[in-house]
Scaffold this motif. Structure first.
Motif, short mmCIF file in Angstrom:
data_model
loop_
_atom_site.label_atom_id
_atom_site.label_comp_id
_atom_site.label_asym_id
_atom_site.label_seq_id
_atom_site.Cartn_x
_atom_site.Cartn_y
_atom_site.Cartn_z
N ALA A 48 0.68 -1.31 -0.18
CA ALA A 48 0.04 -0.10 0.12
C ALA A 48 0.88 1.27 -0.04
N TRP A 49 2.13 1.22 -0.13
CA TRP A 49 3.11 2.26 0.00
C TRP A 49 3.91 2.19 -1.12
N SER A 50 4.43 3.78 -1.52
CA SER A 50 5.29 3.75 -2.70
C SER A 50 6.20 4.87 -2.25
N PRO A 51 7.60 4.58 -2.93
CA PRO A 51 8.60 5.28 -2.27
C PRO A 51 8.33 6.77 -3.27
N GLN A 52 7.57 6.85 -4.07
CA GLN A 52 7.35 7.90 -5.17
C GLN A 52 6.22 8.63 -4.32
N GLY B 37 11.22 13.98 5.17
CA GLY B 37 10.50 13.29 6.20
C GLY B 37 9.21 13.57 6.87
N LYS B 38 8.79 14.99 7.04
CA LYS B 38 7.76 15.64 7.26
C LYS B 38 6.70 15.24 6.33
N LYS B 39 6.88 15.29 5.11
CA LYS B 39 5.86 14.99 4.09
C LYS B 39 5.62 13.46 4.05
N PHE B 40 6.77 12.51 4.25
CA PHE B 40 6.58 11.11 4.26
C PHE B 40 5.81 10.84 5.35
N ALA B 41 6.02 11.55 6.60
CA ALA B 41 5.18 11.11 7.66
C ALA B 41 3.70 11.55 7.56
N ALA B 42 3.42 12.36 7.05
CA ALA B 42 2.05 12.99 6.98
C ALA B 42 1.19 12.00 5.99
N ALA B 43 1.92 11.60 4.81
CA ALA B 43 1.07 10.75 4.12
C ALA B 43 1.13 9.34 4.57
N LEU B 44 2.15 8.97 5.27
CA LEU B 44 1.96 7.71 6.07
C LEU B 44 0.97 7.64 7.10
N TYR B 45 0.76 8.72 7.79
CA TYR B 45 -0.20 8.69 8.97
C TYR B 45 -1.66 8.87 8.31
N GLU B 46 -1.86 9.43 7.34
CA GLU B 46 -3.13 9.26 6.66
C GLU B 46 -3.62 7.89 6.21
N LYS B 47 -2.57 6.86 5.82
CA LYS B 47 -2.91 5.78 5.47
C LYS B 47 -3.14 5.12 6.88
N MET B 48 -2.24 5.26 8.00
CA MET B 48 -2.22 4.46 9.19
C MET B 48 -3.54 4.71 9.89
#
Length: 245
Positions: A37-41, A201-212
């Motif tokens: 469910a996750w992409s490095p892009q 890292g900030k952008k990554f965490a925001a996107a990951l948290y939305e899925k989490m």
């Protein structure tokens, strides 16, 4: 660096290889967000080494390091290893310990494990050299790290924690995100990250948290932590509810 859709399909392989390389370095399996469910892009490519932005970032790191005091360096060294108290204690207070609040810390550790695994795989995907490796004028002030640099793992994990804790302590949201960002910038001071690693890292965490946060298990653990806090009747830290970070 141009990447095609086919490249990010290697993410499950990267995670599997890291888990099988002698031992699994992560404390838990993926809890809330699967590798499929996750992409490095979710991140754009980091600045190229021949770009003006890259040169500007190196100059900025050197300038920051030149201003560090002995006390600053001690703070940087103390934050070398990622642990929940690094954000919990300065913002919420020393009474919030793992012994007193096991459900809260279980949620923090589970969310961190997802952040570490997926951030590490994303670092492997972009494979950016760390500042102290790329430029010998940069001084390494913490433990030597052989992993790639982009995004900052300290930033990803602490911003995930800031998102989680903001659900439980909304009045401390601004302080939580300020602390998470400060930890990320201390890694710039340490010579192990570029400022763009921290922003990523900030952008990554925001996107990951939305899925989490859409995961039922996450919501169940969040509810358990909230009930634990209510049951303990711990006084919440004072502070006005600020605008979203």
């Amino acid at each position: 660096m141009h990447r095609t859709r086919a490249h990010w399909l290697i993410l499950p392989l990267l995670l599997a290889l890291s888990a099988c390389a002698g031992h699994d370095p992560y404390p838990y399996p993926l809890q809330f967000v699967s590798e499929t469910a996750w992409s490095p892009q979710v991140l754009a490519a980091p600045p190229a080494q021949d770009s003006k932005l890259y040169a500007h970032e190196i100059d900025g790191i050197l300038a920051r390091q030149a201003k560090l005091t002995a006390a600053d360096k001690a703070i940087v060294a103390a934050e070398d290893h990622i642990r929940p108290p690094m954000i919990v204690v300065p913002v919420l207070g020393e009474k919030y310990t793992e012994q007193a609040y096991p459900a809260l810390f279980t949620l923090l550790r589970h969310s961190a494990s997802d952040a570490w695994r997926l951030a590490d795989a994303t670092q492997d995907y972009w494979h950016r050299d760390r500042p102290w490796v790329a430029d010998d004028r940069v001084t390494l002030l913490v433990s030597s790290i052989t992993r790639p640099s982009y995004p900052s793992g300290h930033t990803v994990t602490n911003h995930i924690w800031a998102h989680v804790l903001s659900e439980l302590f909304p009045a401390r949201r601004q302080a939580l995100f300020a602390r998470a960002y400060a930890i990320g910038m201390h890694r710039v001071d340490a010579g192990v990250h570029f400022p763009s690693d921290v922003e990523a890292g900030k952008k990554f965490a925001a996107a990951l948290y939305e899925k989490m946060r859409t995961n039922p298990t996450f919501q169940s653990e969040l509810a358990a932590a909230r009930a634990e806090l209510k049951r303990q009747r711990a006084p919440l830290p004072r502070g006005k509810a600020p605008a979203a970070a």
